[in-house]
Design an enzyme around this catalytic site. Sequence first.
Site, PDB file in Angstrom:
ATOM      1  N   HIS A 135       1.563   6.291   0.071  1.00 10.68           N
ATOM      2  CA  HIS A 135       1.029   6.031   1.110  1.00 10.68           C
ATOM      3  C   HIS A 135       1.866   5.034   2.115  1.00 10.68           C
ATOM      4  O   HIS A 135       2.200   4.075   1.621  1.00 10.68           O
ATOM      5  CB  HIS A 135      -0.332   5.527   0.904  1.00 10.68           C
ATOM      6  N   ASP A 171       3.464  -2.194  -1.347  1.00 13.85           N
ATOM      7  CA  ASP A 171       2.120  -1.516  -1.605  1.00 13.85           C
ATOM      8  C   ASP A 171       2.119  -0.649  -0.145  1.00 13.85           C
ATOM      9  O   ASP A 171       1.351  -1.425   0.540  1.00 13.85           O
ATOM     10  CB  ASP A 171       1.133  -2.155  -2.084  1.00 13.85           C
ATOM     11  N   GLU A 207      -4.950   5.671   2.719  1.00 15.08           N
ATOM     12  CA  GLU A 207      -4.995   5.180   1.248  1.00 15.08           C
ATOM     13  C   GLU A 207      -5.778   3.963   1.111  1.00 15.08           C
ATOM     14  O   GLU A 207      -6.598   3.662   0.495  1.00 15.08           O
ATOM     15  CB  GLU A 207      -3.850   5.238   0.558  1.00 15.08           C
ATOM     16  N   GLU A 208      -5.569   2.943   1.968  1.00 14.17           N
ATOM     17  CA  GLU A 208      -5.916   1.605   1.990  1.00 14.17           C
ATOM     18  C   GLU A 208      -7.547   1.517   2.212  1.00 14.17           C
ATOM     19  O   GLU A 208      -8.004   0.510   1.732  1.00 14.17           O
ATOM     20  CB  GLU A 208      -5.218   0.530   2.809  1.00 14.17           C
ATOM     21  N   HIS A 249      -1.245  -7.013  -2.611  1.00 13.38           N
ATOM     22  CA  HIS A 249      -2.025  -7.366  -1.307  1.00 13.38           C
ATOM     23  C   HIS A 249      -1.938  -8.979  -0.759  1.00 13.38           C
ATOM     24  O   HIS A 249      -3.046  -9.414  -0.144  1.00 13.38           O
ATOM     25  CB  HIS A 249      -3.557  -7.025  -1.649  1.00 13.38           C
ATOM     26  N   ASP A 251       2.397   4.995  -6.444  1.00 15.46           N
ATOM     27  CA  ASP A 251       1.670   3.560  -5.815  1.00 15.46           C
ATOM     28  C   ASP A 251       2.132   2.412  -6.822  1.00 15.46           C
ATOM     29  O   ASP A 251       2.363   2.645  -7.994  1.00 15.46           O
ATOM     30  CB  ASP A 251       0.151   3.953  -5.678  1.00 15.46           C
TER      31      ASP A 251
END
Length: 351
Positions: A71, A188, A222-223, A323, A243
Amino acid sequence: MTYQPDTAKTKELIRQLVSIPSPSGFTDDVISFVEDYLKPSNAEMRRNRKGGLIVTLPGENPDKHRMLTAHVDTLGAMVKEVKSNGRLRLDLIGGYHFNSIEGEYCTIHTASGETFTGTILMHQTSVHVYRNAGTADRNQVNMEVRIDAKAKNADDVRALGIEVGDFVSLDPRVELCDNGFIKSRHLDDKASVAILLQLIGEIQAEKITLPYTTHFLISNNEEIGYGGNSNIPPETVEYLAVDMGAMGDGQSTDEFTVSICVKDASGPYHLGLRNALVQLSKEHSIPYQLDIYPYYGSDASAAIKAGHDIVHGLIGPGIDSSHAFERTHEDSLKCTLQLLYHYVQSNMVEI
């Protein structure tokens, strides 16, 4: 013989990708970049209605398909409120916490296409004014964006063209270290996107004949949970999400191997596919780690939840401080790309 990828190429792709703002819902520019990158390969490409990109490489068996996904959407925010003090209140996009962006530079993307830079700060930042500067909660009420413009009140802000609903992207602060480490926000999952782009390009350049028709979904939601839950051809048997591997206490994932996920918050991944990935790693001397991610979901798990009858798996490079202030190493990128290179040329799991 184990494939030896050009990690300098991977890192440069990562640098370019993370430098393009793309919080979920604001991904057209980065998808266009991916399209332009793949055009010389002459691969078949199309956008889905959600704005993601599907790349298809034909294989010897057109009746059974594989799908790989990574993603390109990232964490970010939207303007929640134009405050009376000329600053902005935010509403977060994706699963992260305000403390991870305190002091971060950002960009406000207006509906007209203009951009303004700013800094995400506590309202009570100045220790010379606020006694609770260090103890106040880092939350939506206390955090705000200080805009780099003359804006003393809400009218001044709106005169700039900034309004509720404008996207806010975070400065990636990417750095490619001489010793192989890569530091940046949004590894990410742009590290994995770079890996898939390199893989597609090299399959085409080397004229590799794949055993099965293989689709690559560059997902863009995706998030927020649903990037990979649709646009899966009915012939698809295996679905592999690429991922980040999550690091921390109790985790085996590191920054120097490929992480093979056995279970996340959605439940176990397919045992047969997991075992096949482990076997490929052993056969080609690819360092790997098996791991469980307790607070994690992928596009593969989104596809399962959407009801698709597929074999699903998840692998990726190990990413520290997910994150937040993320970091990985070129060794992990190399191992992930090696495993994928051999995986797409392997036989499917026996069902």
